[in-house]
Design a protein around this motif. Structure first.
Motif, PDB file in Angstrom:
ATOM      1  N   ALA A  67       0.867  -1.182   0.000  1.00  0.00           N
ATOM      2  CA  ALA A  67       0.000   0.000   0.000  1.00  0.00           C
ATOM      3  C   ALA A  67       0.895   1.220   0.000  1.00  0.00           C
ATOM      4  N   MET A  68       0.729   2.029  -1.015  1.00  0.00           N
ATOM      5  CA  MET A  68       1.570   3.235  -1.091  1.00  0.00           C
ATOM      6  C   MET A  68       1.018   4.168  -2.156  1.00  0.00           C
ATOM      7  N   ASN A  69       1.581   5.346  -2.214  1.00  0.00           N
ATOM      8  CA  ASN A  69       1.231   6.306  -3.250  1.00  0.00           C
ATOM      9  C   ASN A  69       1.508   5.693  -4.629  1.00  0.00           C
ATOM     10  N   VAL A  70       0.649   6.032  -5.591  1.00  0.00           N
ATOM     11  CA  VAL A  70       0.734   5.417  -6.918  1.00  0.00           C
ATOM     12  C   VAL A  70       2.109   5.597  -7.570  1.00  0.00           C
ATOM     13  N   ARG A  71       2.701   6.781  -7.378  1.00  0.00           N
ATOM     14  CA  ARG A  71       4.023   7.002  -8.010  1.00  0.00           C
ATOM     15  C   ARG A  71       5.098   6.178  -7.340  1.00  0.00           C
ATOM     16  N   PHE A 102       2.276 -11.922  -3.487  1.00  0.00           N
ATOM     17  CA  PHE A 102       1.708 -10.587  -3.330  1.00  0.00           C
ATOM     18  C   PHE A 102       0.204 -10.616  -3.504  1.00  0.00           C
ATOM     19  N   ILE A 103      -0.478  -9.758  -2.740  1.00  0.00           N
ATOM     20  CA  ILE A 103      -1.896  -9.512  -2.982  1.00  0.00           C
ATOM     21  C   ILE A 103      -2.036  -8.004  -3.165  1.00  0.00           C
ATOM     22  N   GLY A 104      -2.564  -7.606  -4.312  1.00  0.00           N
ATOM     23  CA  GLY A 104      -2.705  -6.180  -4.609  1.00  0.00           C
ATOM     24  C   GLY A 104      -1.393  -5.576  -5.053  1.00  0.00           C
ATOM     25  N   ALA A 147      -9.006   5.532  -5.804  1.00  0.00           N
ATOM     26  CA  ALA A 147      -8.685   6.842  -5.241  1.00  0.00           C
ATOM     27  C   ALA A 147      -7.880   6.623  -3.974  1.00  0.00           C
ATOM     28  N   MET A 148      -6.878   7.487  -3.781  1.00  0.00           N
ATOM     29  CA  MET A 148      -6.000   7.289  -2.645  1.00  0.00           C
ATOM     30  C   MET A 148      -6.117   8.454  -1.680  1.00  0.00           C
ATOM     31  N   ALA A 149      -5.650   8.226  -0.451  1.00  0.00           N
ATOM     32  CA  ALA A 149      -5.732   9.266   0.578  1.00  0.00           C
ATOM     33  C   ALA A 149      -5.002  10.531   0.139  1.00  0.00           C
ATOM     34  N   GLY A 167      -4.958   5.516  -8.949  1.00  0.00           N
ATOM     35  CA  GLY A 167      -4.125   4.520  -9.629  1.00  0.00           C
ATOM     36  C   GLY A 167      -3.850   3.352  -8.714  1.00  0.00           C
ATOM     37  N   PRO A 168      -2.929   2.467  -9.119  1.00  0.00           N
ATOM     38  CA  PRO A 168      -2.616   1.311  -8.273  1.00  0.00           C
ATOM     39  C   PRO A 168      -1.821   1.754  -7.055  1.00  0.00           C
ATOM     40  N   GLY A 169      -2.138   1.225  -5.915  1.00  0.00           N
ATOM     41  CA  GLY A 169      -1.414   1.595  -4.699  1.00  0.00           C
ATOM     42  C   GLY A 169      -2.240   1.384  -3.442  1.00  0.00           C
ATOM     43  N   ARG A 170      -3.567   1.221  -3.627  1.00  0.00           N
ATOM     44  CA  ARG A 170      -4.426   1.013  -2.443  1.00  0.00           C
ATOM     45  C   ARG A 170      -4.246  -0.372  -1.869  1.00  0.00           C
ATOM     46  N   LEU A 171      -4.235  -0.464  -0.570  1.00  0.00           N
ATOM     47  CA  LEU A 171      -4.178  -1.777   0.078  1.00  0.00           C
ATOM     48  C   LEU A 171      -5.407  -2.583  -0.340  1.00  0.00           C
ATOM     49  N   SER A 172      -5.227  -3.853  -0.646  1.00  0.00           N
ATOM     50  CA  SER A 172      -6.384  -4.697  -0.955  1.00  0.00           C
ATOM     51  C   SER A 172      -7.307  -4.719   0.255  1.00  0.00           C
ATOM     52  N   GLU A 173      -8.580  -4.961  -0.023  1.00  0.00           N
ATOM     53  CA  GLU A 173      -9.539  -4.976   1.086  1.00  0.00           C
ATOM     54  C   GLU A 173      -9.282  -6.191   1.981  1.00  0.00           C
TER      55      GLU A 173
END
Ligand code: C5P
Length: 399
Positions: free
Chosen positions: A122-126, A147-149, A154-156, A161-167
């Motif tokens: 989980a991290m910023n898309v860049r 890996f999962i995710g 949308a991020m905080a 983009g990609p970077g959100r922690l999987s649910e």
């Protein structure tokens, strides 16, 4: 099923750390025993107390760990778990894992463990798309980390983009899949060749090719994760050693053949190496000197032994499944079919290595699996996914 399973959950920093609390609740709901380790950065987002309350078990951070118990006790912690889960995993902890740093409790445990590791980044898309992070992901997956995710969304930080922690429910499903991962190849021995060979011209020069060893190493890692005992005979490559395989490093084709033969008996032989077809008949013992007015030396080449054809020969030591590769630039399928017969192998993995495909040395591969039964066309996949799919296909032959 989950009653006796123990999860060691490492919570690193990031806004998404709060989702780890929900994950613990789901795991406890399924009766998994959960022990938590919170990194210093993670402690900025969730408290040790919440982790402890939800996991119903003592949780650890650097603040307490190395002072109130012996470090050995914590190494034990990572050994007694059935699975280590890092959720959320920041770019920082991924980088530390990839380099093998052990500069806090979490990374010490990750370096000391011999258990499977599942990571939920989980991290910023860049940060996720940065080549440094992507290289770390490749290194870790080559070592067998799964890996999962991350998910896309949308991020905080107001980016998308990609970077959100999987649910948490998806992470739970990945945990259950990792714990129940079947080991259909346990008890089988696989020998895999990988990388190029170097054929000496003199002590400083050699003939080589552009093989990176990515595909062979990925196959070796995937076979090991399905339970096979794997001997990886590797030419000179710049790849991390896959976890759980025993490596024999060689330079020349003759050394590669000898290493393969001494690794027998085997059930499976995968010849993924790009073996040099010829070697210099008489490599010079001293460096060949350039001399004014003297013509350039000409090299007299002799054929190398064909490792694949040698191991595919019928006999008591022949592995029951022998798989060769056909890297072609023209008439791919026809050449590959002919190779299947000529080399006496059971399957040929054919790929088009014309420069335009970017396959040679790249991260992706588009293959055709050729056997006596026919041809299977596979979609273009990452080389580690090709490895996993090939390993699964091999496992089917043994069930
Ligand atoms: O004949 P060609 O080199 O195209 O065949 C490729 C296949 O044969 C690959 O699986 C490669 O690993 C194997 N091979 C080998 N020994 C050689 C040449 C190729 O094992 N000397």
């Amino acid at each position: 099923m989950s009653m006796d399973k123990k999860i060691l959950l490492i919570v690193s920093g990031g806004i998404a750390a709060f989702k780890a609390l929900e994950l613990i609740r789901l795991l406890r709901g399924k009766s998994y025993a959960v022990t938590c380790v919170l990194t210093e950065a993670g402690a900025q987002f969730v408290t040790l107390l919440s982790l402890q309350a939800l996991s119903e078990s003592k949780a650890y951070t650097d603040l307490f760990s190395l002072t109130d118990e012996s470090e050995m006790g914590h190494i034990q912690l990572s050994r007694s778990a059935d699975l280590i889960v890092v959720a959320p995993a920041t770019a920082n902890i991924l980088a530390r894992m990839a380099t093998g740093l052990a500069d806090d409790l979490a990374t010490t445990l990750l370096l000391a463990t011999d258990k499977p590791v599942l990571v939920a980044p989980a991290m910023n898309v860049r940060m996720w798309l940065h080549p440094a992070t992507q290289a770390n992901i490749s290194t870790l997956s080559a070592r067998g980390v799964t890996f999962i995710g991350p998910d896309e969304g949308a991020m905080a930080c107001h980016e998308f983009g990609p970077g959100r922690l999987s649910e948490p429910p998806a992470i739970l499903a990945a945990i259950e899949a990792a714990l129940d991962a079947p080991k259909p190849l346990s008890g089988k021995h696989a020998v895999v060749t990988s990388g190029p060979t170097h054929e000496p011209i003199d002590p400083v020069r050699y003939i080589a090719n552009r093989s990176s060893g990515k595909q062979g190493h990925a196959i070796a890692a995937a076979l090991a994760s399905l339970g096979a005992r794997v001997t990886l005979v590797s030419g000179p490559v710049n790849q991390p050693d896959p976890s759980g395989v025993s490596i024999r490093r060689v330079e020349t084709a003759e050394e590669m053949l000898a290493a393969c033969q001494s690794a027998l008996p085997a059930d499976i032989f995968v010849a993924a190496a790009a073996v040099a077809d010829w070697r210099v008949e008489q490599a010079s013992t001293g460096k060949i000197k350039k001399k004014e007015g003297v013509a350039a030396p000409s090299l007299s080449l002799v054929p190398n032994p064909d490792i694949l054809a040698t191991l595919a020969k019928p006999g008591p030591n022949r592995p029951s499944l022998v798989i060769g590769f056909a890297a072609e630039t023209d008439d791919l399928l026809a050449n590959a079919q002919a190779k299947l017969t000529r080399k006496g192998c059971d399957w040929i993995v054919a790929n088009d290595v014309s420069p335009a495909t970017g396959i040679m040395g790249g991260d992706e591969n588009a293959i055709h699996l050729i056997s006596k039964a026919g041809v299977e066309d596979w979609p273009r996949l990452r080389k580690d996914d090709v490895g996993r799919r090939l390993a699964a296909r091999i496992a089917k032959e043994f069930t």
